[in-house]
Design a protein around this motif. Structure first.
Motif, mmCIF file in Angstrom:
data_model
loop_
_atom_site.group_PDB
_atom_site.id
_atom_site.type_symbol
_atom_site.label_atom_id
_atom_site.label_comp_id
_atom_site.label_asym_id
_atom_site.label_seq_id
_atom_site.Cartn_x
_atom_site.Cartn_y
_atom_site.Cartn_z
ATOM 1 N N GLU A 11 0.812 -1.223 0.000
ATOM 2 C CA GLU A 11 0.000 0.000 0.000
ATOM 3 C C GLU A 11 0.842 1.268 0.000
ATOM 4 N N ARG A 12 2.043 1.197 0.564
ATOM 5 C CA ARG A 12 2.859 2.400 0.728
ATOM 6 C C ARG A 12 4.271 2.181 0.201
ATOM 7 N N LEU A 13 4.759 3.198 -0.506
ATOM 8 C CA LEU A 13 6.162 3.283 -0.852
ATOM 9 C C LEU A 13 6.749 4.446 -0.059
ATOM 10 N N VAL A 14 8.049 4.691 -0.228
ATOM 11 C CA VAL A 14 8.677 5.807 0.474
ATOM 12 C C VAL A 14 9.571 6.541 -0.511
ATOM 13 N N ASN A 15 9.662 7.876 -0.361
ATOM 14 C CA ASN A 15 10.505 8.637 -1.280
ATOM 15 C C ASN A 15 11.749 9.160 -0.569
ATOM 16 N N SER A 16 12.541 9.918 -1.285
ATOM 17 C CA SER A 16 13.830 10.376 -0.761
ATOM 18 C C SER A 16 13.683 11.314 0.432
ATOM 19 N N GLU A 17 12.500 11.892 0.589
ATOM 20 C CA GLU A 17 12.262 12.803 1.708
ATOM 21 C C GLU A 17 11.665 12.086 2.912
ATOM 22 N N LYS A 18 11.719 10.732 2.883
ATOM 23 C CA LYS A 18 11.200 9.872 3.950
ATOM 24 C C LYS A 18 9.683 9.965 4.077
ATOM 25 N N ALA A 19 9.056 10.522 3.047
ATOM 26 C CA ALA A 19 7.597 10.619 3.058
ATOM 27 C C ALA A 19 6.986 9.375 2.437
ATOM 28 N N GLU A 20 5.829 8.993 2.943
ATOM 29 C CA GLU A 20 5.129 7.837 2.384
ATOM 30 C C GLU A 20 4.451 8.232 1.075
ATOM 31 N N VAL A 21 4.443 7.282 0.150
ATOM 32 C CA VAL A 21 3.783 7.483 -1.140
ATOM 33 C C VAL A 21 2.691 6.434 -1.261
ATOM 34 N N ASP A 22 1.448 6.886 -1.384
ATOM 35 C CA ASP A 22 0.323 5.971 -1.546
ATOM 36 C C ASP A 22 0.390 5.364 -2.945
ATOM 37 N N VAL A 23 0.456 4.038 -3.006
ATOM 38 C CA VAL A 23 0.567 3.377 -4.310
ATOM 39 C C VAL A 23 -0.610 3.727 -5.206
ATOM 40 N N GLN A 24 -1.777 3.877 -4.621
ATOM 41 C CA GLN A 24 -2.959 4.193 -5.429
ATOM 42 C C GLN A 24 -2.894 5.610 -6.010
ATOM 43 N N SER A 25 -1.950 6.416 -5.517
ATOM 44 C CA SER A 25 -1.835 7.795 -6.010
ATOM 45 C C SER A 25 -0.857 7.899 -7.181
ATOM 46 N N LEU A 26 -0.314 6.783 -7.629
ATOM 47 C CA LEU A 26 0.673 6.838 -8.706
ATOM 48 C C LEU A 26 0.065 7.282 -10.027
ATOM 49 N N GLY A 27 -1.237 7.225 -10.108
ATOM 50 C CA GLY A 27 -1.885 7.803 -11.288
ATOM 51 C C GLY A 27 -2.688 6.812 -12.096
ATOM 52 N N THR A 28 -3.840 7.262 -12.572
ATOM 53 C CA THR A 28 -4.723 6.398 -13.362
ATOM 54 C C THR A 28 -4.172 6.140 -14.755
ATOM 55 N N LYS A 29 -3.254 7.009 -15.221
ATOM 56 C CA LYS A 29 -2.700 6.847 -16.568
ATOM 57 C C LYS A 29 -1.504 5.882 -16.595
ATOM 58 N N LEU A 30 -1.022 5.502 -15.412
ATOM 59 C CA LEU A 30 0.167 4.661 -15.328
ATOM 60 C C LEU A 30 -0.039 3.328 -16.042
ATOM 61 N N SER A 31 0.847 2.993 -16.958
ATOM 62 C CA SER A 31 0.723 1.721 -17.676
ATOM 63 C C SER A 31 1.961 0.848 -17.554
ATOM 64 N N LEU A 32 3.095 1.451 -17.103
ATOM 65 C CA LEU A 32 4.346 0.701 -17.047
ATOM 66 C C LEU A 32 5.101 1.061 -15.771
ATOM 67 N N VAL A 33 5.591 0.041 -15.090
ATOM 68 C CA VAL A 33 6.403 0.242 -13.887
ATOM 69 C C VAL A 33 7.775 -0.371 -14.127
ATOM 70 N N GLY A 34 8.817 0.420 -13.897
ATOM 71 C CA GLY A 34 10.175 -0.098 -13.982
ATOM 72 C C GLY A 34 10.668 -0.459 -12.597
ATOM 73 N N LEU A 35 10.900 -1.734 -12.359
ATOM 74 C CA LEU A 35 11.401 -2.194 -11.065
ATOM 75 C C LEU A 35 12.925 -2.204 -11.124
ATOM 76 N N PHE A 36 13.528 -1.320 -10.351
ATOM 77 C CA PHE A 36 14.986 -1.165 -10.324
ATOM 78 C C PHE A 36 15.533 -1.970 -9.150
ATOM 79 N N PHE A 37 16.148 -3.100 -9.456
ATOM 80 C CA PHE A 37 16.710 -3.983 -8.437
ATOM 81 C C PHE A 37 18.187 -3.629 -8.260
ATOM 82 N N GLY A 38 18.574 -3.258 -7.042
ATOM 83 C CA GLY A 38 19.959 -2.866 -6.850
ATOM 84 C C GLY A 38 20.351 -2.788 -5.388
ATOM 85 N N CYS A 39 21.546 -2.256 -5.161
ATOM 86 C CA CYS A 39 22.106 -2.171 -3.811
ATOM 87 C C CYS A 39 23.060 -0.982 -3.760
#
Length: 418
Positions: A11-39
């Protein structure tokens, strides 16, 4: 779409400002998600992150599709401070540091075996659109080819192909053939070892009258190395100087390491990504064209697949390969049923099936995973998550195996650390 993404990412992601990002707020137009796997501690990840930031910023400013793409960082960091510092460099959100279970599920679901990796998935159903996003960032810096979906093999390979006698043939000559797409390089010792075996396999298959061809896609570091290596090969190759076509083939099949041998049917559809394992296990080519088998007998050559995602391994008291047949027959219907279910959904099966007898390979696996000496022993090993699931019962029946598999997929089985 939002409901699916919540299931995939939480339900929640987090951004660089330590703020929570509601996944449902990513946008109705969103069609592609790039999953960046790293360390954060991985130098190639740090380097790629810089390129990805430039790509992302340009895409969001100039592309007509700017609202259709989002990137999410999926970290393997063990230190929260390092993770937080790395996140400061990113303009996109990340899975929360503490959500290790969700992160590991994504690593397994998309069979990520190297870092950095960027996997573009359909935001509505999670299916892979492009497995090798690193090449997208390099080859399409302006995002003009969005959404980078897979194209038919015949279209991607189209053009002249070389023979080692310097003659050329058009890629249309591959029509109606089984095709092996061989990603390899002279500098890679396992590649050279496989090539020696593959030359003989190629001869056997061709002499049997089957329509079969191999296309070498070089990862050599110079044209001279390519020419030297290709001189040992009796098949075709993409010209070394045609870097764009070589890159598109790497992107099409999401190549993360070499040697890799992709087998295609006569229509250009993938039969298996495991051509290397199949060639080494079947040097007389009796099982060509190597359609996936529901259950494998564990061996040194196919043990590499244990690292590609969760694997059910049934350990039995058998020293010879022939003695493993009853064990294979016991679990094969369950494996076939699972393969059919996910094939119908056009998804990769989430679990591979093995039987293992008594040999040095099995002993090493038991020691590494600290398994009890019991036989029969039913296990699911998730090497990337360093987790094991063990069912130690006196008698193993099809019903017990099926229940164990279903419970694992429903996350009802508690893992033990490896």
């Amino acid at each position: 779409m939002s409901e699916f993404l919540v299931n995939l990412l939480g339900e929640r992601l987090v951004n660089s400002e330590k703020a929570e990002v509601d996944v449902q707020s990513l946008g109705t137009k969103l069609s592609l998600v790039g999953l960046f796997f790293g360390c954060s501690l991985n130098a190639p990840c740090k380097q790629f992150n810089g390129s990805l930031c430039e790509f992302y910023s340009r895409f969001k400013k100039t592309s007509e599709h700017k609202d259709k793409l989002e990137i999410v960082f999926v970290s393997s960091d063990q230190d929260q401070k390092h993770w937080q510092d790395f996140l400061q460099e990113m303009p996109w959100p990340a899975l929360p540091f503490k959500d290790r279970h969700k992160k590991m599920k994504l690593w397994n679901k998309y069979k990520v075996t190297s870092m950095p990796s960027l996997v573009f998935v359909d935001a509505t159903n999670g299916k892979v659109v492009c497995r090798n996003g690193l090449l997208v960032v390099r080859d399409d810096p302006k995002g003009l080819e969005f959404p980078w979906g897979p194209k038919p093999f015949a279209e991607v390979v189209a053009g002249p192909l070389l023979r080692n006698n310097k003659q050329t043939t058009d890629s249309s000559s591959l029509e109606g053939h089984y095709v092996g797409v061989y990603f390899s390089a002279h500098w890679c010792p396992p590649c050279r070892s496989l090539t020696r075996v593959l030359v003989e396999s190629y001869r056997i298959i061709k002499e049997s009258g089957k329509k079969f061809e191999i296309v070498f896609v070089s990862a050599d570091r110079s044209e001279e190395s390519f020419k030297q290596y290709f001189s040992e090969m009796p098949w075709l190759a993409v010209p070394y100087l045609d870097e764009a076509r070589r890159s598109r083939l790497n992107r099409l099949y999401g190549i993360q390491g070499i040697p890799t041998l992709i087998l295609l049917d006569t229509e250009g559809h993938m039969i298996t990504r495991q051509g290397r394992v199949e060639v080494l296990n079947d040097q007389e080519c009796r099982l060509f064209p190597w359609h996936p088998r529901p259950v494998l007998e564990l061996s040194e050559s196919n043990a590499v697949q244990l690292h590609e995602g969760p694997c059910l391994v049934l350990f039995v008291d058998a020293e010879e390969q022939g003695e493993l047949e009853p064990a294979k027959e016991l679990i094969q219907p369950i494996a076939e049923k699972l393969m059919a279910k996910y094939k119908a959904k056009e998804e990769e099966t989430p679990l591979l099936f093995f039987v293992a007898g008594e040999d040095d390979m099995t002993d090493s696996l038991r020691d590494y995973t600290n398994l009890p000496e019991a036989a029969p022993l039913l296990t699911i090993l998730d090497m990337s998550a360093r987790a094991k699931y063990v069912l130690d019962v006196e008698e193993i029946t099809p019903a017990i195996v099926e229940q164990f598999v279903n419970d694992f997929l429903a996350e009802k089985v508690k893992p033990e650390p490896i």
